[in-house]
Design a protein around this motif. Structure first.
Motif, PDB file in Angstrom:
ATOM      1  N   GLU A  33       0.848  -1.196   0.000  1.00  0.00           N
ATOM      2  CA  GLU A  33       0.000   0.000   0.000  1.00  0.00           C
ATOM      3  C   GLU A  33       0.883   1.245   0.000  1.00  0.00           C
ATOM      4  O   GLU A  33       1.804   1.349   0.821  1.00  0.00           O
ATOM      5  CB  GLU A  33      -0.894   0.007   1.242  1.00  0.00           C
ATOM      6  N   ILE A  34       0.618   2.148  -0.924  1.00  0.00           N
ATOM      7  CA  ILE A  34       1.450   3.351  -1.006  1.00  0.00           C
ATOM      8  C   ILE A  34       0.742   4.495  -0.297  1.00  0.00           C
ATOM      9  O   ILE A  34      -0.400   4.834  -0.618  1.00  0.00           O
ATOM     10  CB  ILE A  34       1.748   3.691  -2.474  1.00  0.00           C
ATOM     11  N   GLN A  35       1.435   5.052   0.698  1.00  0.00           N
ATOM     12  CA  GLN A  35       0.842   6.146   1.466  1.00  0.00           C
ATOM     13  C   GLN A  35       1.132   7.451   0.733  1.00  0.00           C
ATOM     14  O   GLN A  35       2.297   7.734   0.435  1.00  0.00           O
ATOM     15  CB  GLN A  35       1.486   6.228   2.858  1.00  0.00           C
ATOM     16  N   VAL A  36       0.083   8.217   0.452  1.00  0.00           N
ATOM     17  CA  VAL A  36       0.281   9.469  -0.271  1.00  0.00           C
ATOM     18  C   VAL A  36       0.218  10.647   0.702  1.00  0.00           C
ATOM     19  O   VAL A  36      -0.752  10.802   1.445  1.00  0.00           O
ATOM     20  CB  VAL A  36      -0.763   9.631  -1.402  1.00  0.00           C
ATOM     21  N   ILE A  37       1.275  11.445   0.698  1.00  0.00           N
ATOM     22  CA  ILE A  37       1.345  12.634   1.563  1.00  0.00           C
ATOM     23  C   ILE A  37       0.717  13.796   0.778  1.00  0.00           C
ATOM     24  O   ILE A  37       1.115  14.065  -0.356  1.00  0.00           O
ATOM     25  CB  ILE A  37       2.810  12.960   1.909  1.00  0.00           C
TER      26      ILE A  37
END
Ligand code: AMP
Ligand code: MG
Length: 332
Positions: free
Chosen positions: A325-329
Protein backbone atom coordinates in the motif's frame (compact mmCIF):
# COMPACT_ATOMS: atom_id res chain seq x y z
CA UNK A 1 15.04 1.48 -61.39
CA UNK A 2 18.38 3.22 -61.40
CA UNK A 3 16.92 5.88 -59.14
CA UNK A 4 16.09 3.47 -56.34
CA UNK A 5 19.48 3.49 -54.54
CA UNK A 6 19.45 7.28 -54.69
CA UNK A 7 15.97 7.40 -53.21
CA UNK A 8 16.95 4.94 -50.49
CA UNK A 9 19.99 7.04 -49.63
CA UNK A 10 17.88 10.21 -49.47
CA UNK A 11 15.36 8.48 -47.21
CA UNK A 12 18.10 7.19 -44.91
CA UNK A 13 19.49 10.72 -44.62
CA UNK A 14 16.06 12.11 -43.83
CA UNK A 15 15.44 9.51 -41.13
CA UNK A 16 18.87 10.06 -39.60
CA UNK A 17 17.95 13.72 -39.35
CA UNK A 18 14.73 12.91 -37.48
CA UNK A 19 16.07 10.41 -34.93
CA UNK A 20 19.46 11.44 -33.60
CA UNK A 21 21.86 8.67 -32.68
CA UNK A 22 22.58 7.95 -29.01
CA UNK A 23 26.11 8.72 -27.85
CA UNK A 24 27.10 7.27 -24.49
CA UNK A 25 30.05 7.22 -22.18
CA UNK A 26 30.78 5.51 -18.88
CA UNK A 27 33.33 7.04 -16.56
CA UNK A 28 34.52 6.78 -12.99
CA UNK A 29 34.62 10.08 -11.09
CA UNK A 30 33.60 11.49 -7.70
CA UNK A 31 34.01 8.00 -6.27
CA UNK A 32 31.28 6.47 -8.40
CA UNK A 33 30.41 5.08 -11.84
CA UNK A 34 28.76 7.63 -14.12
CA UNK A 35 26.90 7.23 -17.38
CA UNK A 36 26.16 9.94 -19.89
CA UNK A 37 23.78 9.49 -22.82
CA UNK A 38 22.89 12.16 -25.31
CA UNK A 39 20.86 12.04 -28.51
CA UNK A 40 23.10 14.39 -30.42
CA UNK A 41 26.76 14.82 -31.34
CA UNK A 42 29.52 12.99 -29.42
CA UNK A 43 30.99 16.40 -28.53
CA UNK A 44 28.22 16.85 -25.95
CA UNK A 45 29.31 13.72 -24.06
CA UNK A 46 32.98 14.70 -24.21
CA UNK A 47 32.22 18.21 -22.91
CA UNK A 48 30.19 16.74 -20.05
CA UNK A 49 32.98 14.33 -19.07
CA UNK A 50 35.42 17.23 -19.00
CA UNK A 51 33.03 19.29 -16.88
CA UNK A 52 32.76 16.41 -14.38
CA UNK A 53 36.53 16.09 -14.05
CA UNK A 54 36.89 19.88 -13.64
CA UNK A 55 34.16 19.94 -10.96
CA UNK A 56 35.85 17.09 -9.10
CA UNK A 57 39.17 18.95 -9.27
CA UNK A 58 37.57 21.98 -7.62
CA UNK A 59 35.27 20.31 -5.11
CA UNK A 60 36.78 17.04 -3.94
CA UNK A 61 37.54 17.05 -0.23
CA UNK A 62 40.37 14.55 -0.72
CA UNK A 63 41.99 15.72 -3.99
CA UNK A 64 45.13 17.67 -3.22
CA UNK A 65 44.92 21.26 -4.47
CA UNK A 66 41.11 21.38 -4.81
CA UNK A 67 39.40 24.56 -3.60
CA UNK A 68 37.88 22.59 -0.73
CA UNK A 69 41.11 20.86 0.31
CA UNK A 70 42.96 24.20 0.30
CA UNK A 71 40.22 25.88 2.34
CA UNK A 72 40.17 23.02 4.83
CA UNK A 73 43.91 23.19 5.41
CA UNK A 74 44.11 27.00 5.70
CA UNK A 75 40.70 27.72 7.30
CA UNK A 76 40.20 30.58 4.84
CA UNK A 77 40.95 31.60 1.28
CA UNK A 78 39.72 32.57 -2.16
CA UNK A 79 37.79 30.04 -4.22
CA UNK A 80 36.88 29.84 -7.91
CA UNK A 81 33.59 31.42 -8.99
CA UNK A 82 31.99 27.99 -9.56
CA UNK A 83 32.91 26.82 -6.07
CA UNK A 84 31.58 30.04 -4.55
CA UNK A 85 28.29 29.66 -6.46
CA UNK A 86 27.78 26.10 -5.22
CA UNK A 87 28.82 27.06 -1.69
CA UNK A 88 26.23 29.85 -1.64
CA UNK A 89 23.44 27.53 -2.84
CA UNK A 90 24.51 24.77 -0.45
CA UNK A 91 24.40 27.17 2.52
CA UNK A 92 20.84 28.12 1.52
CA UNK A 93 19.83 24.45 1.53
CA UNK A 94 21.49 23.96 4.93
CA UNK A 95 19.31 26.80 6.25
CA UNK A 96 16.18 25.48 4.50
CA UNK A 97 16.65 22.12 6.24
CA UNK A 98 17.45 23.71 9.59
CA UNK A 99 20.92 22.18 9.56
CA UNK A 100 19.92 18.58 8.76
CA UNK A 101 22.18 19.26 5.79
CA UNK A 102 25.36 20.76 7.22
CA UNK A 103 28.33 21.09 4.90
CA UNK A 104 30.68 21.51 7.90
CA UNK A 105 29.99 18.02 9.27
CA UNK A 106 33.13 16.58 7.63
CA UNK A 107 35.18 16.14 10.85
CA UNK A 108 32.56 13.59 11.93
CA UNK A 109 32.36 11.90 8.50
CA UNK A 110 36.14 11.47 8.71
CA UNK A 111 36.18 10.33 12.34
CA UNK A 112 33.77 7.48 11.51
CA UNK A 113 36.15 6.44 8.73
CA UNK A 114 33.95 7.19 5.73
CA UNK A 115 36.73 9.09 3.97
CA UNK A 116 39.35 6.35 4.13
CA UNK A 117 37.26 3.21 4.56
CA UNK A 118 39.03 2.58 7.86
CA UNK A 119 35.78 2.44 9.78
CA UNK A 120 35.61 2.98 13.54
CA UNK A 121 33.18 4.03 16.25
CA UNK A 122 34.54 7.21 17.85
CA UNK A 123 34.34 7.68 21.64
CA UNK A 124 31.53 9.92 22.97
CA UNK A 125 34.10 12.53 24.05
CA UNK A 126 35.66 12.67 20.61
CA UNK A 127 32.23 13.13 19.00
CA UNK A 128 31.37 15.96 21.44
CA UNK A 129 34.65 17.70 20.70
CA UNK A 130 34.30 17.43 16.91
CA UNK A 131 30.69 18.66 17.05
CA UNK A 132 31.89 21.98 18.44
CA UNK A 133 33.21 22.93 15.00
CA UNK A 134 30.06 21.92 13.11
CA UNK A 135 28.04 25.01 12.20
CA UNK A 136 27.25 25.89 8.60
CA UNK A 137 25.80 29.24 9.76
CA UNK A 138 29.27 30.43 10.80
CA UNK A 139 30.78 29.93 7.33
CA UNK A 140 31.53 33.35 5.83
CA UNK A 141 31.38 33.79 2.06
CA UNK A 142 32.00 37.21 0.52
CA UNK A 143 33.00 37.82 -3.10
CA UNK A 144 34.63 34.42 -3.39
CA UNK A 145 36.52 34.77 -0.09
CA UNK A 146 35.63 32.07 2.43
CA UNK A 147 36.30 31.90 6.15
CA UNK A 148 35.54 28.74 8.11
CA UNK A 149 34.66 28.67 11.81
CA UNK A 150 37.30 27.15 14.11
CA UNK A 151 37.34 23.38 13.88
CA UNK A 152 35.08 23.27 10.84
CA UNK A 153 35.94 21.40 7.65
CA UNK A 154 33.88 21.68 4.48
CA UNK A 155 32.53 18.74 2.50
CA UNK A 156 30.30 19.34 -0.52
CA UNK A 157 29.87 15.61 -1.16
CA UNK A 158 26.16 15.79 -0.40
CA UNK A 159 25.48 18.35 -3.16
CA UNK A 160 28.32 18.18 -5.71
CA UNK A 161 26.80 15.56 -8.02
CA UNK A 162 23.42 17.25 -8.23
CA UNK A 163 25.09 20.55 -8.98
CA UNK A 164 27.33 19.00 -11.63
CA UNK A 165 24.26 17.43 -13.27
CA UNK A 166 22.63 20.90 -13.37
CA UNK A 167 25.65 22.34 -15.17
CA UNK A 168 25.73 19.54 -17.74
CA UNK A 169 21.99 19.79 -18.37
CA UNK A 170 22.23 23.57 -18.80
CA UNK A 171 25.05 23.19 -21.34
CA UNK A 172 23.17 20.51 -23.27
CA UNK A 173 19.97 22.55 -23.43
CA UNK A 174 21.87 25.63 -24.62
CA UNK A 175 23.42 23.46 -27.35
CA UNK A 176 19.95 22.39 -28.47
CA UNK A 177 19.87 18.89 -26.95
CA UNK A 178 16.27 17.66 -26.71
CA UNK A 179 16.98 14.28 -25.19
CA UNK A 180 19.64 13.06 -22.78
CA UNK A 181 20.19 11.21 -19.55
CA UNK A 182 22.86 12.06 -16.98
CA UNK A 183 23.46 9.38 -14.35
CA UNK A 184 26.10 10.37 -11.83
CA UNK A 185 26.14 7.25 -9.66
CA UNK A 186 22.39 7.09 -9.08
CA UNK A 187 22.09 10.85 -9.09
CA UNK A 188 20.01 11.13 -12.27
CA UNK A 189 19.05 14.12 -14.42
CA UNK A 190 16.69 13.64 -17.34
CA UNK A 191 17.11 16.23 -20.06
CA UNK A 192 14.05 16.74 -22.23
CA UNK A 193 12.12 13.59 -23.07
CA UNK A 194 13.05 10.26 -24.62
CA UNK A 195 13.87 10.62 -28.33
CA UNK A 196 10.43 9.20 -29.19
CA UNK A 197 8.79 11.95 -27.13
CA UNK A 198 7.88 9.72 -24.17
CA UNK A 199 8.89 10.28 -20.55
CA UNK A 200 12.18 9.00 -19.18
CA UNK A 201 11.61 6.15 -16.74
CA UNK A 202 14.05 6.23 -13.82
CA UNK A 203 14.28 3.27 -11.44
CA UNK A 204 14.59 3.67 -7.66
CA UNK A 205 16.74 0.99 -6.01
CA UNK A 206 15.19 -1.32 -3.45
CA UNK A 207 17.16 -0.62 -0.25
CA UNK A 208 16.67 -4.28 0.81
CA UNK A 209 17.66 -6.10 -2.40
CA UNK A 210 19.29 -5.70 -5.79
CA UNK A 211 15.96 -5.00 -7.45
CA UNK A 212 13.90 -1.83 -7.70
CA UNK A 213 11.29 -0.49 -5.34
CA UNK A 214 9.68 1.31 -8.25
CA UNK A 215 10.22 3.79 -11.05
CA UNK A 216 9.19 7.34 -11.84
CA UNK A 217 8.30 8.77 -15.25
CA UNK A 218 9.82 12.21 -15.70
CA UNK A 219 11.05 14.77 -18.20
CA UNK A 220 13.44 17.64 -17.48
CA UNK A 221 13.87 16.54 -13.87
CA UNK A 222 16.45 15.34 -11.39
CA UNK A 223 15.83 12.08 -9.52
CA UNK A 224 18.24 11.78 -6.59
CA UNK A 225 18.37 9.03 -3.99
CA UNK A 226 20.18 8.95 -0.65
CA UNK A 227 20.23 5.71 1.29
CA UNK A 228 22.00 4.14 4.20
CA UNK A 229 22.52 1.03 2.05
CA UNK A 230 24.75 3.00 -0.36
CA UNK A 231 27.75 3.13 1.98
CA UNK A 232 27.95 1.67 5.48
CA UNK A 233 29.82 -0.64 7.82
CA UNK A 234 28.59 -3.11 10.40
CA UNK A 235 29.90 -3.79 13.87
CA UNK A 236 28.31 -6.15 16.42
CA UNK A 237 25.25 -6.45 14.21
CA UNK A 238 24.66 -2.69 14.08
CA UNK A 239 24.76 -0.88 10.75
CA UNK A 240 26.46 2.54 10.59
CA UNK A 241 25.77 4.58 7.43
CA UNK A 242 27.69 7.40 5.75
CA UNK A 243 25.08 10.09 6.38
CA UNK A 244 25.76 11.81 9.70
CA UNK A 245 23.14 13.53 11.84
CA UNK A 246 24.77 16.91 12.60
CA UNK A 247 22.81 17.07 15.89
CA UNK A 248 24.28 13.88 17.32
CA UNK A 249 27.49 13.42 15.33
CA UNK A 250 26.38 9.83 14.69
CA UNK A 251 25.11 8.04 11.59
CA UNK A 252 21.53 9.11 10.90
CA UNK A 253 18.90 6.71 12.19
CA UNK A 254 15.61 8.43 11.44
CA UNK A 255 13.54 5.43 10.41
CA UNK A 256 13.99 6.11 6.68
CA UNK A 257 16.15 3.77 4.65
CA UNK A 258 15.85 5.41 1.24
CA UNK A 259 14.96 8.96 0.26
CA UNK A 260 14.38 10.02 -3.35
CA UNK A 261 13.87 13.67 -4.23
CA UNK A 262 12.51 14.68 -7.64
CA UNK A 263 12.50 18.22 -9.02
CA UNK A 264 13.87 20.57 -11.65
CA UNK A 265 17.02 21.60 -9.73
CA UNK A 266 19.59 18.85 -9.23
CA UNK A 267 21.54 20.56 -6.45
CA UNK A 268 18.36 21.12 -4.42
CA UNK A 269 17.28 17.50 -4.89
CA UNK A 270 20.74 16.24 -3.92
CA UNK A 271 20.97 18.40 -0.80
CA UNK A 272 17.43 17.54 0.25
CA UNK A 273 17.88 13.79 -0.25
CA UNK A 274 20.72 13.81 2.27
CA UNK A 275 18.86 16.16 4.64
CA UNK A 276 15.56 14.26 4.56
CA UNK A 277 17.43 11.02 5.30
CA UNK A 278 18.59 12.73 8.51
CA UNK A 279 15.22 14.38 9.33
CA UNK A 280 12.91 11.40 9.08
CA UNK A 281 9.33 11.11 7.89
CA UNK A 282 7.46 13.70 9.98
CA UNK A 283 9.94 16.54 9.42
CA UNK A 284 10.12 15.61 5.72
CA UNK A 285 6.33 15.96 5.38
CA UNK A 286 6.48 19.38 6.99
CA UNK A 287 9.39 20.52 4.82
CA UNK A 288 7.51 19.42 1.69
CA UNK A 289 4.28 21.17 2.74
CA UNK A 290 6.11 24.42 3.39
CA UNK A 291 8.21 24.46 0.22
CA UNK A 292 7.63 24.06 -3.52
CA UNK A 293 9.96 22.69 -6.17
CA UNK A 294 10.33 19.04 -5.20
CA UNK A 295 8.52 15.76 -4.59
CA UNK A 296 9.53 12.87 -2.31
CA UNK A 297 9.49 9.07 -2.50
CA UNK A 298 10.44 7.53 0.86
CA UNK A 299 11.02 3.97 2.03
CA UNK A 300 10.99 3.32 5.78
CA UNK A 301 13.07 0.77 7.70
CA UNK A 302 9.94 -1.43 7.69
CA UNK A 303 9.62 -1.30 3.91
CA UNK A 304 6.64 1.07 3.81
CA UNK A 305 6.47 3.47 0.87
CA UNK A 306 5.43 7.12 1.15
CA UNK A 307 5.14 9.48 -1.82
CA UNK A 308 4.09 13.12 -2.03
CA UNK A 309 0.98 13.75 -4.09
CA UNK A 310 2.85 15.15 -7.11
CA UNK A 311 4.15 11.63 -7.76
CA UNK A 312 0.78 9.90 -7.56
CA UNK A 313 0.47 9.50 -11.34
CA UNK A 314 4.14 8.96 -12.13
CA UNK A 315 5.39 6.48 -9.52
CA UNK A 316 5.01 2.77 -10.31
CA UNK A 317 5.94 0.17 -7.67
CA UNK A 318 7.89 -2.87 -8.94
CA UNK A 319 9.78 -6.05 -8.11
CA UNK A 320 7.53 -7.35 -5.30
CA UNK A 321 6.24 -3.95 -4.13
CA UNK A 322 3.25 -4.06 -6.51
CA UNK A 323 0.89 -4.98 -3.67
CA UNK A 324 2.41 -2.71 -1.04
CA UNK A 325 0.00 0.00 0.00
CA UNK A 326 1.45 3.35 -1.01
CA UNK A 327 0.84 6.15 1.47
CA UNK A 328 0.28 9.47 -0.27
CA UNK A 329 1.35 12.63 1.56
CA UNK A 330 -1.00 15.50 0.66
CA UNK A 331 -0.85 19.29 1.05
CA UNK A 332 -4.26 19.81 2.58
P1 AMP B 1 24.54 11.88 -0.40
O1 AMP B 1 25.10 10.62 -0.98
O2 AMP B 1 24.21 12.93 -1.42
O3 AMP B 1 23.41 11.63 0.53
O4 AMP B 1 25.71 12.55 0.45
C1 AMP B 1 26.35 11.84 1.47
C2 AMP B 1 27.72 12.42 1.69
O5 AMP B 1 27.63 13.75 2.22
C3 AMP B 1 28.51 11.64 2.74
O6 AMP B 1 29.30 10.66 2.13
C4 AMP B 1 29.35 12.72 3.42
O7 AMP B 1 30.50 12.99 2.67
C5 AMP B 1 28.44 13.93 3.37
N1 AMP B 1 27.52 14.05 4.51
C6 AMP B 1 27.14 13.10 5.40
N2 AMP B 1 26.22 13.58 6.27
C7 AMP B 1 25.99 14.87 5.90
C8 AMP B 1 25.13 15.91 6.39
N3 AMP B 1 24.29 15.71 7.41
N4 AMP B 1 25.19 17.11 5.76
C9 AMP B 1 26.02 17.31 4.71
N5 AMP B 1 26.84 16.38 4.21
C10 AMP B 1 26.82 15.17 4.78
MG1 MG C 1 22.76 14.39 -1.46
Amino acid sequence: MRRLPLLAAALALLLAGCVPTARSSTLFAMDTVMELTVYGPRERVDEAAELIHDAEGLLSVTAEGSDIALLNSAGEGEVHGETAALLARALEICALTDGALDITVYPLVRAWGFTTGEYRIPEDGEIEKLLEGVDYASVRLEDGAVTLPRGALLDLGAVAKGWTADLIAEGWREAGVKSGLINLGGNVMAVGSKPNGGDWVVGIRDPFSDGLVGAVSVRDAAVVTSGGYQRYFEEDGVRYCHIIDPQTGRPADSGLTSVTVIGAEGVLCDGLSTAVYVMGLDAAEELWRENAGFELALVTDEGEIYITEGLEDVFTPMDGYENTEIQVIRRG
